[in-house]
Each structure stands twice: as C-alpha cells, then as structure tokens.
Design a protein around this motif. Structure first.
Motif, PDB file in Angstrom:
ATOM      1  N   PHE A 136      44.894   3.466  65.727  1.00  0.00           N
ATOM      2  CA  PHE A 136      46.091   3.274  64.910  1.00  0.00           C
ATOM      3  C   PHE A 136      45.689   2.693  63.561  1.00  0.00           C
ATOM      4  CE2 PHE A 136      47.384   2.990  69.299  1.00  0.00           C
ATOM      5  CZ  PHE A 136      48.565   3.717  69.352  1.00  0.00           C
ATOM      6  N   THR A 187      47.747   0.470  60.413  1.00  0.00           N
ATOM      7  CA  THR A 187      48.992  -0.160  60.010  1.00  0.00           C
ATOM      8  C   THR A 187      48.755  -1.040  58.790  1.00  0.00           C
ATOM      9  OG1 THR A 187      50.967  -1.282  60.861  1.00  0.00           O
ATOM     10  CG2 THR A 187      48.820  -2.223  61.489  1.00  0.00           C
ATOM     11  N   ILE A 229      53.043  -1.524  67.011  1.00  0.00           N
ATOM     12  CA  ILE A 229      52.739  -0.117  66.713  1.00  0.00           C
ATOM     13  C   ILE A 229      51.854   0.523  67.782  1.00  0.00           C
ATOM     14  CG2 ILE A 229      53.103  -0.359  64.236  1.00  0.00           C
ATOM     15  CD1 ILE A 229      49.559   0.018  65.293  1.00  0.00           C
ATOM     16  N   GLY A 261      53.064   3.639  62.416  1.00  0.00           N
ATOM     17  CA  GLY A 261      52.144   2.568  62.063  1.00  0.00           C
ATOM     18  C   GLY A 261      51.985   2.366  60.574  1.00  0.00           C
TER      19      GLY A 261
END
Length: 330
Positions: free
Chosen positions: A124, A126, A165, A181
C-alpha cells in the motif's frame, strides 16, 4: 544502515515506537534480507519502521518518504527482495509519502504498488502528515528533535492511517474492498466513473442517484460522487496471479461493484468514506458557493450527467485534494 533524512524521519521512528498500540511493538532499521542473502547480493537494505503484533502474526514494513529524490527506490527494494525471500501473508509493505514529494513521483509510487501486488505482495501507499504542505514538511525536517517534540504532530493518527488503508472493509468474490490509500487511487476512481457512466449498460446499472458530496480533480476538471471515489477493489492474491499483466485489473471501483454493495452492506458507508477522504487524505470540503469558479465547471459536468445524478436538496459539497494535487483554476 538506511539514510535518515533530516530529523523528521528519526523523530517518526521514535514516536512510532513510543505510541505503538497495545499488542504491538515497533522496531527501526530492521534488516529485510537474511544475512546469507545480504552477503550473496552485496547490499544490506533496512526498513525505517517494522510495526508488528507481539505474537508476530501481522507485520507492517513501513518507509517514510519525506523529501527523497527517488522515493520509489524503497518500493523496488522490497519488490526485488520478494524475488529471493518471498513476503508472507502476515507481511505488508506500506510507503508513506509527504507533500514534499511531487505529484509525478507520488503517482509513480502508487503505480509501482500495483505491480508489487501483481507479483503477490501485500502493498500500500498512503500519505504522511497529509495536513502539512510541502513548505511545512521542509521546516519540520530541518528543526531539532526537541522542537519536533513541541510541534504537536499527531503521530497516533499516522499509525491509525496505516491500519485504516490496509484493513479489508469487505471481501467480495475475488476482491478485497479497502479505503483508498492515496489521492491517485481517488482520482483513478473518479476517472473510472466518468468512463463507465457514458456506456449505456453501465449507466442503466447506476440508475439515477441523489448525491451531496463530489470529489473534484483540478487537473482534469472533472467530478465524481465521493463515496465511489473513496473505496478501492483490490483483487486477491490468487486472482492477481491468474491475470496477465496486460489484463491486470488495478484497483478501481466499478459501477457494477458499487451498485452491488450500495445499500446492501452497511460497511460500505458514505459518511465513513467522506471522513476518510478528509481526515486521512486531507481533502478539504467546501460548499459549492465558496468556490464559484468550480461551480461553473460543476454545472457543465452535471449537465452532461443529468440522467444519472440528482443533486441533494440540501446542496452540493465539493471535496478538493491537498498539495501537490492542486492546480489553479482559470
């Protein structure tokens, strides 16, 4: 040893350790490769922060990208490590990027995340300190640790964003529904809605919905319902490995999936979506009357989609992205 940028990265490492939630522990500068592989490959990569459950059942390998010239280098470091020492299902890579990373490099990071997922990784990207602009990040990165301690940075919120997220909100067939994200994820959804709504079959599935909150993309001067923009649909690992790269489904929401979830699963919630966008991704909410130049654009957009959108009687609220995704409207 990994290079610490200014004082801010060191401060974040220390605060993540100090503020680790109950049942979690945090370590910094942790080796990614085994000693044998370090010796064989000739490099010794380290991670900024490893946040893990005390029983090691879940691990977040986190990199803080504050002002690097090449912020995607850490994505590559983890992806190539995966070739020799495969990430387990308990491992998750998270890149956190500040507003001092320009839009193109941030977007390159997000698209690299898609590739990391395609090779079977939990990954991910973010925001890092999203309510601080580029100038403020530079200032924070150049003050002392003592002054950083007096700066009232909400590091607990940074930790919670990682959880938010990376947590699956809903599992649907071969997809995992997550909160977006990064702002690029939001704008990918916005673009997908506008692409699909002109297809008669998709427009029929969507119907005509009453909407209050809309995301605005200043660069493309386009809009879409905020709830549609706030969730992503990540194919699960098995589905990803079965897809060819050319047919690789990134993670956009679709009208078919939205229509299936909307009103049938209370976890797919518009209020939670809006709060995620404003709190975790620092989008700002404006009454349409506050932004007359955007109102003109919205009227033109709404005219094109009047068969699909009813504006809520209480009015229109526009969600706008933070720096570096803003652009002056002329």
């Amino acid at each position: 040893m990994a290079r610490i940028e200014g004082k801010l990265a060191k401060y974040l490492q220390d605060e993540f350790k100090r503020l680790s939630p109950n049942g979690w522990e945090c370590h910094s500068e942790v080796a990614i490769l085994s000693p044998d592989l370090e010796k064989f490959l000739g490099y010794e990569p380290r991670v900024d922060v490893l946040l893990q459950r005390t029983n090691s059942s879940q691990k977040f390998w986190m990199e803080f990208e504050i002002s690097r010239a090449d912020p995607v280098a850490n994505h590559t470091k983890f992806a190539t490590t995966h070739l020799f020492q495969a990430q387990t299902q308990s491992d998750t890579f998270v890149s956190m990027m500040s507003a001092d990373i320009d839009r193109g490099k941030r977007n390159l990071g997000v698209t690299t995340i898609y590739l990391m997922r395609h090779i079977g990784m939990n990954a991910f990207q973010t925001a890092l300190l999203p309510h601080h602009n580029s100038k403020q990040i530079k200032e924070l990165n150049n003050i002392s640790i003592e002054n950083l301690k007096q700066s009232s940075l909400d590091i607990t919120q940074e930790i919670q964003r990682v959880f938010s997220i990376s947590e699956t909100v809903i599992s649907e067939n071969n997809q995992k529904i997550h909160f977006a994200g990064d702002i690029l994820d939001v704008f990918m959804n916005l673009r997908k809605w506008n692409e699909e709504i002109v297809i008669p079959e998709k427009r029929s599935v969507w119907g005509k919905r009453t909407i209050t909150y809309f995301v605005f993309d200043p660069l493309n001067r386009s809009f879409a319902p905020s709830k549609f923009c706030a969730y992503v649909a990540i194919p699960n690992t098995t589905a990803l490995l079965e897809l060819s790269l050319g047919n690789f489904c990134r993670s956009e929401m679709s009208i078919n999936l939205y229509a299936k979830l909307d009103g049938t699963d209370n976890r797919f919630d518009g209020r939670r979506a809006r709060l995620h966008l404003t709190q975790n991704l620092a989008m700002t909410q404006h009454e349409i009357s506050e932004v007359p130049e955007i109102f003109r654009l919205f009227e033109n957009w709404l005219f094109q989609h009047s068969d699909s959108i009813n504006v809520h009687p209480k009015g229109i609220e526009i969600l706008m992205p933070p720096e570096p995704f803003t652009k002056k409207i002329r």
